[in-house]
Scaffold this motif. Structure first.
Motif, short mmCIF file in Angstrom:
data_model
loop_
_atom_site.label_atom_id
_atom_site.label_comp_id
_atom_site.label_asym_id
_atom_site.label_seq_id
_atom_site.Cartn_x
_atom_site.Cartn_y
_atom_site.Cartn_z
N GLN A 146 0.83 -1.20 0.00
CA GLN A 146 0.00 0.00 0.00
C GLN A 146 0.87 1.25 0.00
O GLN A 146 1.87 1.31 -0.71
CB GLN A 146 -0.98 -0.05 1.17
N THR A 147 0.53 2.27 0.78
CA THR A 147 1.23 3.55 0.70
C THR A 147 2.41 3.64 1.65
O THR A 147 2.86 4.73 1.99
CB THR A 147 0.26 4.71 0.99
N CYS A 148 2.92 2.52 2.11
CA CYS A 148 4.07 2.47 3.00
C CYS A 148 5.29 1.96 2.24
O CYS A 148 5.21 0.92 1.57
CB CYS A 148 3.78 1.55 4.19
N GLY A 149 6.39 2.69 2.32
CA GLY A 149 7.60 2.29 1.61
C GLY A 149 8.35 1.19 2.33
O GLY A 149 9.43 1.39 2.86
N SER A 150 7.79 0.01 2.33
CA SER A 150 8.27 -1.10 3.17
C SER A 150 8.78 -2.28 2.36
O SER A 150 8.82 -3.41 2.86
CB SER A 150 7.14 -1.57 4.09
N CYS A 151 9.20 -2.05 1.11
CA CYS A 151 9.66 -3.17 0.29
C CYS A 151 10.81 -3.92 0.94
O CYS A 151 10.93 -5.13 0.80
CB CYS A 151 10.07 -2.67 -1.09
N TYR A 152 11.68 -3.21 1.65
CA TYR A 152 12.81 -3.84 2.33
C TYR A 152 12.34 -4.85 3.37
O TYR A 152 12.93 -5.93 3.53
CB TYR A 152 13.69 -2.77 2.99
N ALA A 153 11.26 -4.53 4.08
CA ALA A 153 10.72 -5.42 5.11
C ALA A 153 10.11 -6.66 4.49
O ALA A 153 10.32 -7.79 4.96
CB ALA A 153 9.68 -4.68 5.96
N PHE A 154 9.33 -6.48 3.42
CA PHE A 154 8.71 -7.62 2.75
C PHE A 154 9.77 -8.54 2.17
O PHE A 154 9.66 -9.76 2.27
CB PHE A 154 7.77 -7.13 1.64
N SER A 155 10.78 -7.98 1.53
CA SER A 155 11.79 -8.79 0.86
C SER A 155 12.55 -9.67 1.84
O SER A 155 12.74 -10.87 1.60
CB SER A 155 12.76 -7.89 0.09
N ILE A 156 12.99 -9.11 2.95
CA ILE A 156 13.75 -9.88 3.92
C ILE A 156 12.86 -10.87 4.66
O ILE A 156 13.22 -12.05 4.84
CB ILE A 156 14.47 -8.96 4.92
N ALA A 157 11.67 -10.46 5.08
CA ALA A 157 10.77 -11.36 5.80
C ALA A 157 10.37 -12.55 4.93
O ALA A 157 10.34 -13.70 5.41
CB ALA A 157 9.52 -10.60 6.26
N GLU A 158 10.09 -12.31 3.66
CA GLU A 158 9.73 -13.39 2.76
C GLU A 158 10.91 -14.31 2.47
O GLU A 158 10.75 -15.53 2.31
CB GLU A 158 9.16 -12.82 1.47
N SER A 159 12.11 -13.74 2.38
CA SER A 159 13.30 -14.56 2.17
C SER A 159 13.52 -15.50 3.36
O SER A 159 13.82 -16.68 3.18
CB SER A 159 14.53 -13.66 1.99
N ILE A 160 13.35 -14.99 4.56
CA ILE A 160 13.49 -15.84 5.76
C ILE A 160 12.41 -16.92 5.76
O ILE A 160 12.67 -18.09 6.06
CB ILE A 160 13.41 -14.99 7.03
N GLY A 161 11.19 -16.53 5.39
CA GLY A 161 10.11 -17.51 5.31
C GLY A 161 10.42 -18.62 4.34
O GLY A 161 10.07 -19.78 4.57
N GLY A 162 11.08 -18.28 3.24
CA GLY A 162 11.47 -19.29 2.26
C GLY A 162 12.47 -20.27 2.82
O GLY A 162 12.41 -21.48 2.54
N GLN A 163 13.41 -19.79 3.62
CA GLN A 163 14.38 -20.69 4.23
C GLN A 163 13.73 -21.61 5.25
O GLN A 163 14.08 -22.79 5.35
CB GLN A 163 15.49 -19.87 4.90
N VAL A 164 12.78 -21.06 6.00
CA VAL A 164 12.05 -21.90 6.95
C VAL A 164 11.31 -23.00 6.21
O VAL A 164 11.31 -24.17 6.63
CB VAL A 164 11.06 -21.05 7.78
N PHE A 165 10.70 -22.64 5.08
CA PHE A 165 9.99 -23.64 4.29
C PHE A 165 10.95 -24.71 3.77
O PHE A 165 10.62 -25.91 3.79
CB PHE A 165 9.27 -22.98 3.11
N LYS A 166 12.10 -24.29 3.30
CA LYS A 166 13.07 -25.24 2.76
C LYS A 166 13.48 -26.26 3.83
O LYS A 166 13.67 -27.44 3.54
CB LYS A 166 14.30 -24.52 2.24
N ARG A 167 13.59 -25.82 5.06
CA ARG A 167 14.04 -26.71 6.13
C ARG A 167 12.92 -27.56 6.73
O ARG A 167 13.15 -28.69 7.13
CB ARG A 167 14.68 -25.88 7.26
N THR A 168 11.73 -26.98 6.79
CA THR A 168 10.65 -27.65 7.52
C THR A 168 9.48 -28.08 6.66
O THR A 168 8.67 -28.91 7.09
CB THR A 168 10.10 -26.73 8.63
N GLY A 169 9.35 -27.49 5.46
CA GLY A 169 8.19 -27.77 4.63
C GLY A 169 6.96 -26.99 5.03
O GLY A 169 5.88 -27.18 4.47
N LYS A 170 7.10 -26.10 6.01
CA LYS A 170 5.97 -25.31 6.49
C LYS A 170 6.07 -23.87 5.98
O LYS A 170 7.14 -23.27 6.01
CB LYS A 170 5.93 -25.31 8.02
N VAL A 171 4.94 -23.33 5.54
CA VAL A 171 4.88 -21.94 5.10
C VAL A 171 4.56 -21.07 6.31
O VAL A 171 3.51 -21.22 6.93
CB VAL A 171 3.82 -21.73 4.00
#
Length: 338
Positions: A146-171
């Protein structure tokens, strides 16, 4: 020497796309005023002053002609991607750049980064030709910052989430709002912008990150409400990939998981991107002003996830040409170690 990049990426809105024959590249004469009225109705667009509406119409007409001409070239096989009129269709290039892609820098030495030890290792060999983490089950919502310049937060949080998924299979959906609210202590500026590096340093020092469900995104900066006991992922370290090394990105996406990257979102073709493999020679790699997530790749393209809603690009994603540092995609790529 790498300069620390602060992204201001206020590019997300809830919107609908004007449905026309533009994707077919039809270059017949159009009633631009009529199309502008459709655009306003479909996007619930209202202007405070007559002058604002007149200025927006001029920008819309210019953009519409660009889209029409570009898509005609696509139809003739001269372009590898299409454009479409979206929420940015009534913005001039100047308005788009000044209002949504402001960039701040601070003087941080490259030596302050933790450069990933991936080049020259076995991880760089026998890489697959294609990979898409969505096909493996890592499917998260189509976020809209939305109107918040937070792309840096989304990118890092989603990257970490991807690593968690790779290790555990959980989203696991992790809190972007925590980063927006709390990482100001490490140099980020909330909804005004932030950097991948500042975010990684913050997460490493703070003791972890909470779930989205426990710290919901509200698209504006508030007081930090981080609760250590509710942290679900701890960041033990972080790494920056070697500059301009797309093979290192491919190796990291394969062996580590989705990787956060910086990119130049300046061109009008980026602003109005619809689908296909983005390849614009005018998209310079000299500077970057937005953060996205590399979630996969093909032989000739990267698959990027964006935070501008599902109606931008390919349902919130973008394919972009691989191997030429298109738009500076390999200028600054990073991931956390969890």
């Amino acid at each position: 020497m790498w300069k620390l990049i602060i992204f201001n990426c206020i590019l997300g809105f809830n919107y609908q796309i004007v449905t026309t024959n533009l994707n077919e590249g039809n270059s017949s004469a159009l009633d631009y005023k009529s199309e502008f009225e459709k655009f306003k109705n479909n996007n619930n667009r209202k202007y405070l002053r007559d002058y604002d509406e007149m200025r927006s119409f001029r920008a819309f007409e210019e953009n519409y002609k660009v889209i029409e001409e570009h898509n005609q070239h696509y139809k003739e096989g001269q372009k590898s991607f299409r454009l479409k009129p979206n929420i940015f269709a009534d913005m001039s290039t100047d308005g788009y750049l000044k209002g949504y892609l402001r960039l701040l820098k601070s003087n941080v030495e490259e030596s302050a980064n933790n450069v990933a030890e991936i080049v020259g290792s076995p991880l760089m060999t026998n890489l697959p030709e294609s990979l898409d983490w969505r096909n493996k089950g890592f499917v998260t919502p189509s976020y809209n910052q939305q109107t918040c310049g937070s792309c840096y937060a989304f990118s890092i949080a989603e990257s970490i989430g991807g690593q968690v998924f790779k290790r555990t299979g959980k989203v696991l959906s992790l809190s972007k709002q925590q980063i927006v609210d709390c990482s100001v202590s490490h140099g980020n500026q909330g909804c005004v912008g932030g950097s991948l590096r500042n975010t990684l340093i913050y997460l490493q020092s703070t003791g972890g990150i909470m779930r989205d469900d426990d710290y919901k995104y509200v698209a504006k900066k508030g007081h930090c409400q981080f609760v250590p006991d509710l942290s679900v992922v701890n960041v033990t370290s972080w790494a920056i990939l070697p500059v301009h090394d797309e093979q290192a990105i491919q190796a990291a996406v394969t062996h580590i998981g989705p990787v956060a990257i910086s990119i130049n979102a300046t061109p009008k073709t980026f602003q109005l991107y619809s689908d296909g493999i983005y390849d614009d020679a005018l998209c310079s790699s000299a500077s970057v002003n937005h953060a996205m997530l590399v979630i996969g790749f093909g032989k000739d393209y990267w698959i990027l996830k964006n935070w501008w809603g599902e109606r931008w690009g390919e349902s919130g994603f973008m394919r972009i040409r691989k191997g030429v540092n298109m738009c500076g995609i390999a200028n600054y790529a990073a991931y956390a170690v969890v």
